[in-house]
Design a protein around this motif. Structure first.
Motif, mmCIF file in Angstrom:
data_model
loop_
_atom_site.group_PDB
_atom_site.id
_atom_site.type_symbol
_atom_site.label_atom_id
_atom_site.label_comp_id
_atom_site.label_asym_id
_atom_site.label_seq_id
_atom_site.Cartn_x
_atom_site.Cartn_y
_atom_site.Cartn_z
ATOM 1 N N CYS A 237 11.388 -6.271 9.768
ATOM 2 C CA CYS A 237 11.860 -6.859 8.512
ATOM 3 C C CYS A 237 10.733 -7.603 7.802
ATOM 4 N N LYS A 238 9.957 -8.382 8.534
ATOM 5 C CA LYS A 238 8.849 -9.123 7.925
ATOM 6 C C LYS A 238 7.814 -8.162 7.332
ATOM 7 N N SER A 239 7.570 -7.071 8.021
ATOM 8 C CA SER A 239 6.630 -6.074 7.500
ATOM 9 C C SER A 239 7.157 -5.448 6.216
ATOM 10 N N GLN A 240 8.458 -5.183 6.186
ATOM 11 C CA GLN A 240 9.063 -4.588 4.994
ATOM 12 C C GLN A 240 9.007 -5.556 3.817
ATOM 13 N N ILE A 241 9.303 -6.821 4.065
ATOM 14 C CA ILE A 241 9.235 -7.827 3.006
ATOM 15 C C ILE A 241 7.814 -7.944 2.475
ATOM 16 N N ALA A 242 6.845 -7.949 3.379
ATOM 17 C CA ALA A 242 5.442 -8.054 2.962
ATOM 18 C C ALA A 242 5.033 -6.869 2.096
ATOM 19 N N GLY A 252 8.469 -11.044 -9.743
ATOM 20 C CA GLY A 252 9.470 -11.944 -10.307
ATOM 21 C C GLY A 252 10.353 -12.596 -9.260
ATOM 22 N N VAL A 253 10.639 -11.875 -8.195
ATOM 23 C CA VAL A 253 11.467 -12.437 -7.116
ATOM 24 C C VAL A 253 10.754 -13.625 -6.488
ATOM 25 N N LEU A 254 9.461 -13.466 -6.235
ATOM 26 C CA LEU A 254 8.674 -14.550 -5.647
ATOM 27 C C LEU A 254 8.534 -15.714 -6.630
ATOM 28 N N GLN A 280 2.280 -11.499 8.658
ATOM 29 C CA GLN A 280 2.085 -12.864 9.131
ATOM 30 C C GLN A 280 2.200 -13.893 8.010
ATOM 31 N N LEU A 281 2.068 -13.458 6.765
ATOM 32 C CA LEU A 281 2.180 -14.365 5.620
ATOM 33 C C LEU A 281 3.627 -14.621 5.190
ATOM 34 N N ILE A 282 4.568 -13.915 5.802
ATOM 35 C CA ILE A 282 5.984 -14.123 5.471
ATOM 36 C C ILE A 282 6.519 -15.226 6.372
ATOM 37 N N ASP A 283 6.654 -16.425 5.826
ATOM 38 C CA ASP A 283 7.101 -17.561 6.628
ATOM 39 C C ASP A 283 8.623 -17.588 6.746
ATOM 40 N N ASP A 284 9.122 -18.471 7.589
ATOM 41 C CA ASP A 284 10.559 -18.526 7.868
ATOM 42 C C ASP A 284 11.381 -18.870 6.630
ATOM 43 N N GLU A 285 10.848 -19.731 5.764
ATOM 44 C CA GLU A 285 11.599 -20.116 4.571
ATOM 45 C C GLU A 285 11.852 -18.922 3.672
ATOM 46 N N LEU A 286 10.808 -18.146 3.396
ATOM 47 C CA LEU A 286 10.959 -16.967 2.550
ATOM 48 C C LEU A 286 11.809 -15.911 3.249
#
Length: 336
Positions: A237-242, A252-254, A280-286
């Motif tokens: 999931c984190k890879s997909q978000i990145a 715009g979402v960011l 690795q740049l996708i933190d828990d908050e995001l």
């Protein structure tokens, strides 16, 4: 609200049993997506193995194909499934269209609107006997001889859903398609403050009512039946978000969460092929803003219902663990 789930299959041969299991679990729809494999072929075996579940491409890349090909595929899958198919399309991004598919790219929102109109013009020729005379900026379809005309489909024609993130594409979808596939890269804040108001504006400029348009919400879902599968789901999931967040069109979402600078950092890493560093740049908050994170199927169901109840006509949890049993267990919770 109808509940859909992805068909978990390594290839088209496994799609039939997977779709049947989702149908037996109570899901309203089963979808494929354009990834390592074609999204249409698995739905042939899925249609033959099921009786009532709706079958959806969520999504098939529109601009890697032309309106005639998509019209044929949509017609035939609706015929095979006896009226249960929904043609879900997405534009993809420029590098993939031009470098992976070797197809032209220009004015994606306008091209999508014209593509939808062209597909419907072809269907009208087959279904209603109208003369095929579509002439647009991007597509021209003026030849249809009897040999290539399948005639009226006894099960009617499928709906067309289109995925969108940015304002221009979202408005086009509301003006011309039957439904919006809310991109999995969204947050509740962005959907409520940006997506839904634009959909309402687009519908008001057309002759349709809100009841003629479906909002189908795809939700990235991190869960697993074991600790190992949960961690596998989390990393995927984190890879997909990145990957999504690296795309300029999705910035715009960011920005709605004051995280717009992340897009540039991820985009640079993507050009260097540093895919693991991106995740690795996708933190828990995001991560928690975008995805549903839960330890158990019960928690998945509770979070989805709390976050999305009354927000749309369809909800599609996107599972990353590859466990069909997880999809069944979550459905049990969503039905309660």
């Amino acid at each position: 609200m109808k509940i859909d789930a992805g068909i978990i299959a390594r290839d088209a041969r496994e799609a039939g049993p997977s779709a049947k299991a989702l149908e037996e679990a109570g899901y309203d729809g089963a979808y494929t997506f354009e990834g390592p494999h074609d999204p249409f072929l698995p739905l042939v075996t899925a249609a033959m193995a099921t009786k009532k579940i709706e079958l959806i491409t969520s999504i098939a890349v529109a601009f890697s194909r032309n309106p005639m090909i998509l019209a044929n595929l949509g017609y035939d899958l609706n015929l095979i499934s006896e009226g249960r198919f929904i043609l879900g399309l997405g534009s993809q991004i420029r590098p993939h269209i031009t470098k992976r598919f070797s197809m032209p790219w220009s004015k994606p929102a306008e091209r999508m609107k014209e593509m939808i109109a062209a597909i419907r013009s072809i269907w009208s020729c087959w279904q209603d006997g109208t003369k095929l005379d579509f002439k647009g900026e991007f597509y021209t379809h003026t030849l249809m001889t009897p040999f290539f005309n399948p005639g009226p489909n006894p099960h009617g024609l499928p709906k067309i859903y289109v995925a969108a993130v940015g304002p221009l594409m979202t408005r086009v979808v509301a003006e011309s398609a039957d439904g919006l596939l809310v991109h999995p890269f969204h947050t509740l804040k962005y959907m409520q403050e940006t997506t839904i108001p634009i959909v309402k504006e687009g519908l008001s400029s057309s002759t349709r009512k809100n009841t003629d348009f479906d909002l189908s919400i795809s939700v990235m879902t991190v869960a697993g039946l074991t600790e190992e599968s949960f961690q596998r789901s989390l990393e995927a999931c984190k890879s997909q978000i990145a990957f999504y967040a690296s795309t300029p069109a999705y910035k715009g979402v960011l920005e709605s969460h004051e995280r717009g600078d992340l897009q540039g950092k991820l985009n640079l890493l993507s050009k260097e092929g540093k895919w693991q560093e991106m995740a690795q740049l996708i933190d828990d908050e995001l991560l928690n803003e975008i995805a549903v994170i839960a330890e158990t199927p019960k928690e998945v169901g509770e979070i989805i219902k709390k976050r999305y109840a009354g927000k749309g006509e369809r909800i599609s949890p996107a599972f990353y663990s590859g466990e069909l049993e997880l999809a069944s267990a979550v459905m049990e919770e969503l039905k309660n």
